[in-house]
Design a protein around this motif. Structure first.
Motif, PDB file in Angstrom:
ATOM      1  N   ARG A 135       0.842  -1.199   0.000  1.00 59.38           N
ATOM      2  CA  ARG A 135       0.000   0.000   0.000  1.00 59.38           C
ATOM      3  C   ARG A 135       0.876   1.248   0.000  1.00 59.38           C
ATOM      4  O   ARG A 135       0.709   2.156   0.808  1.00 59.38           O
ATOM      5  CB  ARG A 135      -0.960  -0.023   1.197  1.00 59.38           C
ATOM      6  N   ASN A 160      -4.850   2.939  -0.076  1.00 61.73           N
ATOM      7  CA  ASN A 160      -5.666   1.733  -0.219  1.00 61.73           C
ATOM      8  C   ASN A 160      -4.825   0.580  -0.770  1.00 61.73           C
ATOM      9  O   ASN A 160      -4.484  -0.354  -0.051  1.00 61.73           O
ATOM     10  CB  ASN A 160      -6.850   1.997  -1.151  1.00 61.73           C
ATOM     11  N   PRO A 179      -9.149   0.483  -4.530  1.00 59.57           N
ATOM     12  CA  PRO A 179      -9.100  -0.528  -3.462  1.00 59.57           C
ATOM     13  C   PRO A 179      -9.000  -1.963  -3.963  1.00 59.57           C
ATOM     14  O   PRO A 179      -9.338  -2.893  -3.226  1.00 59.57           O
ATOM     15  CB  PRO A 179     -10.442  -0.301  -2.752  1.00 59.57           C
ATOM     16  N   LEU A 182      -7.498  -4.769  -1.799  1.00 59.66           N
ATOM     17  CA  LEU A 182      -8.145  -5.098  -0.534  1.00 59.66           C
ATOM     18  C   LEU A 182      -9.266  -6.094  -0.780  1.00 59.66           C
ATOM     19  O   LEU A 182     -10.083  -5.912  -1.691  1.00 59.66           O
ATOM     20  CB  LEU A 182      -8.706  -3.827   0.120  1.00 59.66           C
ATOM     21  N   ASP A 186     -14.022  -1.211  -1.065  1.00 62.49           N
ATOM     22  CA  ASP A 186     -14.356  -0.012  -0.304  1.00 62.49           C
ATOM     23  C   ASP A 186     -14.846  -0.321   1.102  1.00 62.49           C
ATOM     24  O   ASP A 186     -14.828   0.544   1.976  1.00 62.49           O
ATOM     25  CB  ASP A 186     -15.426   0.800  -1.042  1.00 62.49           C
ATOM     26  N   SER A 188     -13.495  -2.580   3.043  1.00 63.87           N
ATOM     27  CA  SER A 188     -12.425  -3.215   3.805  1.00 63.87           C
ATOM     28  C   SER A 188     -12.177  -2.501   5.129  1.00 63.87           C
ATOM     29  O   SER A 188     -12.204  -1.262   5.211  1.00 63.87           O
ATOM     30  CB  SER A 188     -11.129  -3.209   2.992  1.00 63.87           C
ATOM     31  N   LYS A 191      -9.226  -0.018   4.972  1.00 60.88           N
ATOM     32  CA  LYS A 191      -9.324   1.230   4.222  1.00 60.88           C
ATOM     33  C   LYS A 191      -9.386   2.410   5.177  1.00 60.88           C
ATOM     34  O   LYS A 191     -10.287   2.508   6.014  1.00 60.88           O
ATOM     35  CB  LYS A 191     -10.557   1.206   3.316  1.00 60.88           C
ATOM     36  N   ASN A 196     -11.013   7.097  -3.311  1.00 59.33           N
ATOM     37  CA  ASN A 196      -9.999   6.401  -4.106  1.00 59.33           C
ATOM     38  C   ASN A 196      -9.309   7.451  -4.969  1.00 59.33           C
ATOM     39  O   ASN A 196      -9.864   7.900  -5.963  1.00 59.33           O
ATOM     40  CB  ASN A 196     -10.662   5.327  -4.963  1.00 59.33           C
TER      41      ASN A 196
END
Length: 342
Positions: A135, A160, A179, A182, A186, A188, A191, A196
């Motif tokens: 990330r 993200n 994302p 992940l 969104d 997660s 996050k 984003n």
């Protein structure tokens, strides 16, 4: 789409200029796939429709982020879910280059794609990568393979899962942060941002937010005159490429305009979504999207389509600048062009 998994599911469901001697030898008896379609006379300066699209490697979970390393004369590309970076070199084919390519150590269950994704080469010959699993945006020395984190946060919040990168001539780094890496997108628990984003790292190393209003920003590229930043959106509701005007320092100087829209191709269920981008020396944009790599004039006019029959995530110019490498679903392919990427 709700998350990265659904994006992959959608893609899977929808799912002759001579070659330079070195590439031809490396390909050997490789199978030719797909097709090249001329849509406009302007495509005649780009490629011959009879040129073969050759498979150089296969068996990957999701091939991505190709970049040509000029000093070593080889291609690097990533298998993001497998957390592995591969090298293709003429005469030797594909070999493993770096594992893990992204997140090192135990991978939390919340991380769906632990590997590195998009890559670019900076003025010093270093590989700048969007490290999805870590990330972060990182710089790697291709000789020592040592990685240095350039940025992993904006205003204290973790990114993200950084997806793609492009570099301005003055050293500014642009990147996107959807994302997809992940597991729950969104939703997660990892996050930390409420959006984003599209970002830039300026020459002083500061992270600046360019746009927070895009649902699924993905590929990025800079025009050869350094005056336009292109951003692709892997968004079923808005499958577009946006063009942002840039100032002399590499900052965004105005509102973006729609450069290309692939709603029609998406409606036809052609494989893929807007994803990776590259620009040749004449300013033509090579945009992966529904159906393959769409070659667009600097004004956004459709010139031609390079297809493999599968979704193409990204592409890169290599060798003498006239070989276009394609990371296409589970394979690496290449086609010879008349146009040059440098």
């Amino acid at each position: 789409m709700a998350d990265g998994f659904s994006r992959r599911a959608v893609i899977a469901a929808m799912a002759a200029a001579p070659f330079a001697p070195g590439l031809a030898r490396a390909a050997g008896g490789a199978a030719a796939v797909g097709s090249i379609t001329r849509l406009n006379p302007g495509f005649d300066a780009v490629a011959d429709v009879a040129s073969p699209v050759l498979v150089l490697g296969s068996g990957y979970r999701w091939a991505e982020g190709p970049v040509w390393v000029k000093k070593g004369r080889y291609l690097l590309f990533n298998d993001v879910p497998a957390n592995t970076c591969y090298q293709w070199r003429k005469g030797k084919g594909v070999t493993k280059f770096l594992e893990p390519s992204g997140l090192a150590g135990p991978v939390p269950p919340e991380i769906r794609e632990a590997g590195a994704n998009g890559m670019a080469i900076d003025a010093q010959g270093m590989v700048v990568m969007a490290d999805s699993g870590t990330r972060a945006i990182a710089r790697m020395d291709p000789k020592s393979k040592k990685k240095t984190i350039l940025a992993d946060r904006f205003e204290g919040a973790r990114f993200n899962s950084c997806n793609d990168v492009a570099i301005h001539r003055n050293g500014t780094i642009y990147f996107t942060d959807p994302p997809y890496g992940l597991r729950d997108g969104d939703e997660s628990t990892l996050k930390e941002t409420g959006f984003n984003g599209v970002y830039r790292i300026d020459r002083e190393g500061r992270v600046n937010l360019i746009d927070r209003d895009l649902k699924r920003p993905n590929g990025v590229a800079v025009s050869p005159d350094q005056q336009t930043l292109y951003v692709a959106m892997s968004d079923e509701a808005r499958p577009q490429i946006l063009a942002y005007p840039l100032d002399i320092e590499g900052g965004v100087s105005g509102y973006p305009r729609v450069f290309a829209d692939f709603s029609e191709e998406l409606a036809k269920k052609m494989p893929g979504l807007p994803d990776g981008l590259k620009v040749d020396t004449a300013g033509r944009v090579y945009a992966t999207g529904p159906g393959g790599v769409h070659v667009l004039s600097p004004e956004g006019k459709r010139l031609g389509l390079i297809a493999t029959g599968k979704a193409i995530a990204n592409c890169a110019f290599g060798e003498d600048g006239r070989t276009l490498f394609l990371t296409s679903s589970d394979m690496l392919a290449a086609v010879r062009l008349k146009a040059s990427g440098w």
